[in-house]
Write an enzyme that holds these catalytic residues in place. Structure first.
Site, PDB file in Angstrom:
ATOM      1  N   ASP A   9      -6.278   1.987  -3.674  1.00 57.79           N
ATOM      2  CA  ASP A   9      -7.497   1.898  -2.868  1.00 57.79           C
ATOM      3  C   ASP A   9      -7.743   3.190  -2.096  1.00 57.79           C
ATOM      4  O   ASP A   9      -8.768   3.339  -1.441  1.00 57.79           O
ATOM      5  CB  ASP A   9      -7.505   0.665  -1.944  1.00 57.79           C
ATOM      6  CG  ASP A   9      -6.317   0.605  -1.008  1.00 57.79           C
ATOM      7  OD1 ASP A   9      -5.470   1.517  -1.052  1.00 57.79           O
ATOM      8  OD2 ASP A   9      -6.222  -0.373  -0.238  1.00 57.79           O
ATOM      9  N   ASP A  47      -2.785   6.113  -4.026  1.00 62.58           N
ATOM     10  CA  ASP A  47      -1.630   5.453  -3.412  1.00 62.58           C
ATOM     11  C   ASP A  47      -1.181   4.295  -4.328  1.00 62.58           C
ATOM     12  O   ASP A  47      -1.817   4.016  -5.344  1.00 62.58           O
ATOM     13  CB  ASP A  47      -1.957   5.039  -1.965  1.00 62.58           C
ATOM     14  CG  ASP A  47      -2.879   3.841  -1.873  1.00 62.58           C
ATOM     15  OD1 ASP A  47      -3.657   3.625  -2.824  1.00 62.58           O
ATOM     16  OD2 ASP A  47      -2.833   3.125  -0.861  1.00 62.58           O
ATOM     17  N   ASP A  66      -1.413   1.116  -4.481  1.00 58.74           N
ATOM     18  CA  ASP A  66      -2.305   0.008  -4.873  1.00 58.74           C
ATOM     19  C   ASP A  66      -3.726   0.495  -5.178  1.00 58.74           C
ATOM     20  O   ASP A  66      -4.643  -0.304  -5.355  1.00 58.74           O
ATOM     21  CB  ASP A  66      -2.309  -1.120  -3.830  1.00 58.74           C
ATOM     22  CG  ASP A  66      -2.891  -0.686  -2.504  1.00 58.74           C
ATOM     23  OD1 ASP A  66      -2.646   0.453  -2.088  1.00 58.74           O
ATOM     24  OD2 ASP A  66      -3.614  -1.492  -1.888  1.00 58.74           O
ATOM     25  N   SER A 106       0.820  -1.202   0.000  1.00 57.98           N
ATOM     26  CA  SER A 106       0.000   0.000   0.000  1.00 57.98           C
ATOM     27  C   SER A 106       0.865   1.267   0.000  1.00 57.98           C
ATOM     28  O   SER A 106       1.707   1.418  -0.872  1.00 57.98           O
ATOM     29  CB  SER A 106      -0.972  -0.035   1.177  1.00 57.98           C
ATOM     30  OG  SER A 106      -1.935   0.973   1.024  1.00 57.98           O
TER      31      SER A 106
HETATM   32 MG    MG Z   1      -3.536   1.254  -0.316  1.00 63.00          MG
END
Ligand code: MG
Length: 463
Positions: A254, A250, A252, A106
């Protein structure tokens, strides 16, 4: 040099000694434990697991280990390669797989990586299953399947395009309305997978895209957490280009944050607020966020008749559970995490972008004018460093009893809602600290509320 094992997966720094870092041995151990759990859940039948990863430098190395271990554990693999967290979740649902592993740390810096573990609904493992994986990872009494039962890679595909199609097909996403506005949008994807998917999504929506850090090289151009102090570059570009807004995700994808046309932050907390405002206009229902998120969501929800807000403990798993319990139509986390159950129960920046732009396209105002339609709150995030012998639970229960006349929620630490502000005290599971989050109508007020509680806590443990 760190390895953090928790119920939501395993996270650590690459290299160094096994069990103290995320080394190949640790990846193999955890992947084996996860495959065992999913096989047990399916009473030993052949299972299929989706594997996706963000663009960080160690991604391909960890992906090889995960894929090989799954095959060696007798699982078939659908490998979606470079993919976002929400995209990998959608791939699990779409392919009716038995689970999924997302390889991403992340917002953590470049030397980190992690395995996020999904169930057959493309959602994070719950507490009990997470614990079982942790226990199985410590148990070496396991025989891998023999040659006739090893798995195979049944599909390699790029799922990002399908994920975009699924988002654009949502009834509340009005592609034509957004296309007509021809928005100019600057995107900062910190050189991870968002650099591929967010510009592609925006072009489908007829936007003119200015790409900033959109090469998925894994060399993060700045600290990857989408916080104001890390986002000075995009502010300048928005002003220079005369763009309508900026979008930051960010590594990834999400978490989603918007930047206004004047280069100032819309503020991450308000991503969910604005998207919920739009969704509630069209779908009456409940909302959920975690206890540390802005009160603005509760205020906005109250503007719609028959709709009510509920708070969950911190953590996506808890938010999702609360959303299901309350049949929420929209929810998420103040860190820019939008969960829209109409598509799936996972934080999804693509859904956030598409819903928000549909809303924004129907308004005749700028981003900063829109921001003014929302109650203005300011958050202050602090922590107290303690020594290990201090009993944190005792401190929290003392605070709780001192404020028992106020609105207190103790499902996750202690949150006290005062009339015009709130404080949320949480202990960390990994370090001897108490986190102190406050929110108020001005930054000064938020800071002084935090100071008040810090000194109160100090008085309690020094007494
Ligand atoms: Mg993330």
């Amino acid at each position: 040099m760190t390895l953090i094992k928790s119920i939501s997966g395993i996270r650590g720094t690459i290299g160094g000694a096994p069990s103290e870092n995320l080394t190949p041995l640790d990846v193999v151990k955890f992947t084996t434990a996860y495959a065992r759990l999913i096989k047990d859940k399916n009473s030993g039948k052949r299972i299929t697991i989706v594997v996706g990863r963000d663009a960080r430098l160690s991604g391909s190395m960890v992906e090889s280990l995960v894929e090989g271990t799954l095959l060696g554990s007798g699982a078939d693999v659908i490998n979606v390669g470079l993919c976002t967290t929400p995209g990998t979740e959608m791939a699990v649902i779409t392919h009716k797989a038995d689970g999924g592993i997302i390889i991403t740390a992340s917002h953590n810096p470049r030397e980190w990586n992690a395995l996020k573990l999904l169930n057959e609904r493309g959602e994070f493992l719950d507490d009990a299953e997470g614990r079982m994986v942790l226990a199985m990872a410590e148990d070496n009494d396991y025989n891998y399947p023999t040659i006739d039962d090893i798995g195979k890679v049944i599909l390699r595909e790029d799922f990002n395009k399908r994920h975009i199609e699924q988002v654009l097909a949502l009834p509340l996403v009005d592609v034509e309305a957004v296309r007509k506005r021809k928005f100019k949008v600057v995107v900062d994807a910190v050189n991870s997978v968002g650099g591929i998917v967010i510009p592609a999504l925006l072009r489908e929506l007829g936007c003119e895209v200015v790409e900033l850090n959109c090469e998925p090289t894994g060399e993060f151009a700045h600290n990857p957490e989408p916080l104001p102090e890390n986002l000075t570059q995009i502010s300048e570009v928005i002003r220079r280009e005369g763009a309508d807004l900026g979008i930051v995700v960010d590594p990834d994808v999400d978490r989603l944050a918007f930047v206004m046309e004047n280069g100032e932050m819309f503020v991450e907390e308000y991503t969910l607020v604005a998207v919920a405002d739009y969704v509630l206009r069209h779908t009456k229902g409940n909302t959920v966020s975690n206890l540390s998120s802005s009160r603005a969501l509760s205020d906005i929800t109250a503007r719609y008749e028959g709709c009510s807000y509920a708070a969950a403990a911190v953590g996506e798993v808890n938010v999702v559970k609360k959303m299901k319990d309350t049949k929420a139509v929209i929810g998420g986390e103040g860190n820019g995490g939008v969960i829209y159950p109409e598509l799936h129960y996972g934080r999804d920046a693509l859904v956030g972008v598409a819903l928000f732009l549909t809303y924004f396209a129907g308004l005749d105002m700028t981003m900063s004018e829109l921001r003014k339609t929302y109650p203005s709150y300011y958050a202050s995030k602090n922590k107290i460093e303690l020594t290990p012998e201090i009993d944190v639970d005792k401190i929290l229960s003392e605070i709780k009893s001192r404020y028992s006349g106020e609105k207190v929620n103790d499902i996750d630490g202690v949150k006290i809602d005062f009339e015009h502000n709130w404080v949320h005290l949480r202990k960390s599971n990994t370090e001897p600290i108490i986190r102190i989050y406050t929110e108020a109508r001005s930054m000064d007020e938020a800071d002084s509320l935090a100071k008040r509680f810090i000194s109160e806590i100090e008085q309690i443990y020094k007494a």
